[in-house]
Design a protein around this motif. Structure first.
Motif, PDB file in Angstrom:
ATOM      1  N   GLY A  77       0.826  -1.198   0.000  1.00 47.55           N
ATOM      2  CA  GLY A  77       0.000   0.000   0.000  1.00 47.55           C
ATOM      3  C   GLY A  77       0.856   1.241   0.000  1.00 47.55           C
ATOM      4  O   GLY A  77       2.062   1.195  -0.262  1.00 47.55           O
ATOM      5  N   LYS A  78       0.229   2.373   0.311  1.00 39.36           N
ATOM      6  CA  LYS A  78       0.898   3.666   0.335  1.00 39.36           C
ATOM      7  C   LYS A  78       0.557   4.380   1.643  1.00 39.36           C
ATOM      8  O   LYS A  78      -0.553   4.282   2.150  1.00 39.36           O
ATOM      9  CB  LYS A  78       0.428   4.538  -0.838  1.00 39.36           C
ATOM     10  CG  LYS A  78       0.785   4.020  -2.220  1.00 39.36           C
ATOM     11  CD  LYS A  78       2.217   4.339  -2.580  1.00 39.36           C
ATOM     12  CE  LYS A  78       2.510   3.994  -4.034  1.00 39.36           C
ATOM     13  NZ  LYS A  78       3.899   4.322  -4.422  1.00 39.36           N
ATOM     14  N   LEU A  79       1.531   5.125   2.164  1.00 41.39           N
ATOM     15  CA  LEU A  79       1.286   5.991   3.302  1.00 41.39           C
ATOM     16  C   LEU A  79       0.710   7.312   2.802  1.00 41.39           C
ATOM     17  O   LEU A  79       1.130   7.829   1.766  1.00 41.39           O
ATOM     18  CB  LEU A  79       2.587   6.253   4.070  1.00 41.39           C
ATOM     19  CG  LEU A  79       3.211   5.034   4.760  1.00 41.39           C
ATOM     20  CD1 LEU A  79       4.551   5.422   5.379  1.00 41.39           C
ATOM     21  CD2 LEU A  79       2.276   4.480   5.824  1.00 41.39           C
ATOM     22  N   THR A  80      -0.244   7.856   3.548  1.00 40.46           N
ATOM     23  CA  THR A  80      -0.910   9.079   3.114  1.00 40.46           C
ATOM     24  C   THR A  80      -0.516  10.290   3.961  1.00 40.46           C
ATOM     25  O   THR A  80      -1.041  11.373   3.748  1.00 40.46           O
ATOM     26  CB  THR A  80      -2.439   8.902   3.193  1.00 40.46           C
ATOM     27  OG1 THR A  80      -2.812   8.561   4.534  1.00 40.46           O
ATOM     28  CG2 THR A  80      -2.904   7.804   2.244  1.00 40.46           C
ATOM     29  N   ALA A  81       0.399  10.121   4.903  1.00 42.68           N
ATOM     30  CA  ALA A  81       0.806  11.238   5.754  1.00 42.68           C
ATOM     31  C   ALA A  81       1.461  12.330   4.917  1.00 42.68           C
ATOM     32  O   ALA A  81       2.193  12.058   3.960  1.00 42.68           O
ATOM     33  CB  ALA A  81       1.776  10.751   6.823  1.00 42.68           C
ATOM     34  N   THR A  82       1.196  13.596   5.302  1.00 42.29           N
ATOM     35  CA  THR A  82       1.776  14.714   4.568  1.00 42.29           C
ATOM     36  C   THR A  82       3.213  14.991   4.987  1.00 42.29           C
ATOM     37  O   THR A  82       3.973  15.609   4.249  1.00 42.29           O
ATOM     38  CB  THR A  82       0.935  15.980   4.791  1.00 42.29           C
ATOM     39  OG1 THR A  82       0.824  16.230   6.199  1.00 42.29           O
ATOM     40  CG2 THR A  82      -0.458  15.795   4.197  1.00 42.29           C
ATOM     41  N   MET A  93      -0.639   4.195  12.615  1.00 41.84           N
ATOM     42  CA  MET A  93      -1.259   4.323  11.297  1.00 41.84           C
ATOM     43  C   MET A  93      -1.285   3.003  10.543  1.00 41.84           C
ATOM     44  O   MET A  93      -2.271   2.673   9.869  1.00 41.84           O
ATOM     45  CB  MET A  93      -0.489   5.357  10.459  1.00 41.84           C
ATOM     46  CG  MET A  93      -0.595   6.793  10.905  1.00 41.84           C
ATOM     47  SD  MET A  93       0.576   7.838   9.996  1.00 41.84           S
ATOM     48  CE  MET A  93       0.177   7.447   8.297  1.00 41.84           C
ATOM     49  N   THR A  94      -0.212   2.250  10.647  1.00 38.31           N
ATOM     50  CA  THR A  94      -0.050   1.089   9.770  1.00 38.31           C
ATOM     51  C   THR A  94      -0.504  -0.225  10.386  1.00 38.31           C
ATOM     52  O   THR A  94      -0.898  -1.143   9.658  1.00 38.31           O
ATOM     53  CB  THR A  94       1.423   0.940   9.353  1.00 38.31           C
ATOM     54  OG1 THR A  94       2.240   0.754  10.521  1.00 38.31           O
ATOM     55  CG2 THR A  94       1.903   2.174   8.603  1.00 38.31           C
ATOM     56  N   TRP A 122       8.085   0.508   6.345  1.00 39.07           N
ATOM     57  CA  TRP A 122       7.860   1.759   5.628  1.00 39.07           C
ATOM     58  C   TRP A 122       9.182   2.478   5.412  1.00 39.07           C
ATOM     59  O   TRP A 122      10.192   2.111   6.001  1.00 39.07           O
ATOM     60  CB  TRP A 122       6.856   2.630   6.374  1.00 39.07           C
ATOM     61  CG  TRP A 122       7.262   3.049   7.760  1.00 39.07           C
ATOM     62  CD1 TRP A 122       8.048   4.120   8.092  1.00 39.07           C
ATOM     63  CD2 TRP A 122       6.901   2.428   8.992  1.00 39.07           C
ATOM     64  NE1 TRP A 122       8.194   4.199   9.460  1.00 39.07           N
ATOM     65  CE2 TRP A 122       7.501   3.174  10.046  1.00 39.07           C
ATOM     66  CE3 TRP A 122       6.127   1.307   9.322  1.00 39.07           C
ATOM     67  CZ2 TRP A 122       7.356   2.831  11.379  1.00 39.07           C
ATOM     68  CZ3 TRP A 122       5.982   0.980  10.660  1.00 39.07           C
ATOM     69  CH2 TRP A 122       6.593   1.730  11.668  1.00 39.07           C
ATOM     70  N   TRP A 128      12.041   8.739   2.482  1.00 33.33           N
ATOM     71  CA  TRP A 128      10.884   9.627   2.550  1.00 33.33           C
ATOM     72  C   TRP A 128      11.189  10.942   1.840  1.00 33.33           C
ATOM     73  O   TRP A 128      10.375  11.471   1.081  1.00 33.33           O
ATOM     74  CB  TRP A 128      10.504   9.875   3.999  1.00 33.33           C
ATOM     75  CG  TRP A 128       9.254  10.686   4.156  1.00 33.33           C
ATOM     76  CD1 TRP A 128       9.141  12.054   4.122  1.00 33.33           C
ATOM     77  CD2 TRP A 128       7.928  10.193   4.348  1.00 33.33           C
ATOM     78  NE1 TRP A 128       7.836  12.441   4.290  1.00 33.33           N
ATOM     79  CE2 TRP A 128       7.069  11.319   4.432  1.00 33.33           C
ATOM     80  CE3 TRP A 128       7.385   8.917   4.469  1.00 33.33           C
ATOM     81  CZ2 TRP A 128       5.688  11.208   4.632  1.00 33.33           C
ATOM     82  CZ3 TRP A 128       6.013   8.795   4.675  1.00 33.33           C
ATOM     83  CH2 TRP A 128       5.184   9.930   4.748  1.00 33.33           C
ATOM     84  N   ARG A 133       6.702   6.553  -0.510  1.00 33.39           N
ATOM     85  CA  ARG A 133       5.592   6.473   0.452  1.00 33.39           C
ATOM     86  C   ARG A 133       5.053   5.041   0.565  1.00 33.39           C
ATOM     87  O   ARG A 133       3.943   4.821   1.022  1.00 33.39           O
ATOM     88  CB  ARG A 133       4.449   7.411   0.019  1.00 33.39           C
ATOM     89  CG  ARG A 133       4.831   8.888  -0.050  1.00 33.39           C
ATOM     90  CD  ARG A 133       5.134   9.453   1.322  1.00 33.39           C
ATOM     91  NE  ARG A 133       5.369  10.892   1.281  1.00 33.39           N
ATOM     92  CZ  ARG A 133       6.566  11.449   1.120  1.00 33.39           C
ATOM     93  NH1 ARG A 133       7.651  10.675   0.959  1.00 33.39           N
ATOM     94  NH2 ARG A 133       6.691  12.752   1.090  1.00 33.39           N
ATOM     95  N   TRP A 134       5.828   4.072   0.170  1.00 37.47           N
ATOM     96  CA  TRP A 134       5.353   2.694   0.146  1.00 37.47           C
ATOM     97  C   TRP A 134       5.117   2.141   1.547  1.00 37.47           C
ATOM     98  O   TRP A 134       5.710   2.578   2.532  1.00 37.47           O
ATOM     99  CB  TRP A 134       6.319   1.794  -0.613  1.00 37.47           C
ATOM    100  CG  TRP A 134       7.765   1.916  -0.194  1.00 37.47           C
ATOM    101  CD1 TRP A 134       8.728   2.695  -0.779  1.00 37.47           C
ATOM    102  CD2 TRP A 134       8.399   1.255   0.901  1.00 37.47           C
ATOM    103  NE1 TRP A 134       9.923   2.556  -0.119  1.00 37.47           N
ATOM    104  CE2 TRP A 134       9.751   1.680   0.919  1.00 37.47           C
ATOM    105  CE3 TRP A 134       7.967   0.356   1.865  1.00 37.47           C
ATOM    106  CZ2 TRP A 134      10.669   1.225   1.868  1.00 37.47           C
ATOM    107  CZ3 TRP A 134       8.880  -0.106   2.815  1.00 37.47           C
ATOM    108  CH2 TRP A 134      10.217   0.335   2.809  1.00 37.47           C
TER     109      TRP A 134
END
Length: 280
Positions: A77-82, A93-94, A122, A128, A133-134
């Motif tokens: 998936g992908k991380l969505t944190a800014t 989160m994960t 991650w 990063w 963002r994987w």
């Protein structure tokens, strides 16, 4: 790459009538002391690992699952944190989505009664900053030191049959009295055995029940789970349980785990013991 995982039991409060009310809360899962590993640029690029593939995280490579490995990819998936989250935030989160995917991958909901844990991976800070963002949701089998074991073979559908007992958590500490569950081999001296039939207390993101409510549910349900596991009643064992604390609840540990606890250490599983005397 950072590594974070959840222990099979993340409980704060223990429970049979004889449990020690002064026992300290068990902390939520943390990362292993090994810290980061160097990840090749293509680890989550065009040649990213896929579900079902196995990893040697020490060398950051994909290996055949028939070879020794310490992680198996469950989903990607992908991380969505800014902005890059700190380790505790990233774990919160994960872990819930990775645990959900892991239950599907293992073929059952009883992973918290086993030594099989979700281990999200991650990007590290350097990756990063390059825009990576994987997210890799992986599964690991942990040992007594809570670190991933090197093992062979796939864990897909591992909880669909009695093979579940191959990965069962046995505790050398007292599940009802000690603040932490200390894993040990089920064929070595142990006091407790985590039981299949993990009991859901809610869904990730839901409000955590109060302690009295969780203990009431456990006291109503765990004795029956223990009796089924033993194949009858036994005066030398009792029902115990482990409950989540607030931090582990936030990481998706929304189950209570029933344990059978012996009055003295045993070297064999208590499954189907019935009314017989504890083995020496």
């Amino acid at each position: 790459m950072r590594i974070a995982w959840g222990l099979a039991v993340c409980a704060a409060l223990l429970g049979i009538a004889a449990c020690d009310p002064a026992a300290a809360p068990e902390p939520a899962p943390t990362s292993p002391s090994s810290g980061r590993v160097t990840v090749p640029p293509n680890m989550y690029g065009a040649d990213q690992p896929k579900p079902g593939q196995c990893l040697d995280t020490g060398n950051a490579i994909v290996v055949d699952c028939g070879s020794p490995h310490d992680a198996e990819v469950v989903s990607t998936g992908k991380l969505t944190a800014t902005s890059m989250p700190d380790e505790a935030t990233a774990a919160t989160m994960t872990m819930p989505p990775c645990r959900e995917k892991l239950a599907d991958y293992l073929g059952g909901q009883d992973m918290d009664a086993t030594n099989l844990v979700a281990m999200p991976l991650w990007p590290n800070e350097q990756q990063w900053n390059k825009g990576e963002r994987w997210l890799l949701c992986t599964v690991a089998e942990v040992g007594a030191d809570e670190k991933p074991l090197h093992r062979t073979g796939s864990l897909e559908d591992a909880l669909l049959s009695t093979d579940m007992f191959r990965y069962q958590t046995c505790s050398v500490s007292s599940p009802s009295r000690d603040a932490r569950v200390r894993r040990g081999p089920c064929d070595g001296p142990h006091l407790g055995e985590a039981l299949p039939g993990v009991i859901s207390l809610g869904k990730p993101g839901s409000t955590m029940p109060n302690t009295d409510t969780m203990n009431r549910i456990a006291s109503e349900k765990c004795p029956a789970v223990v009796k089924k596991y033993l194949g009858g009643e036994n005066k030398e064992v009792s029902a115990a349980w482990r409950l989540p604390n607030a931090e582990s609840w936030a990481r998706g540990y929304t189950n209570l785990v029933c344990y059978v606890e012996a009055t003295r250490p045993v070297r064999v599983r208590l499954r189907n013991l019935g009314p017989l005397t504890l083995p020496s």
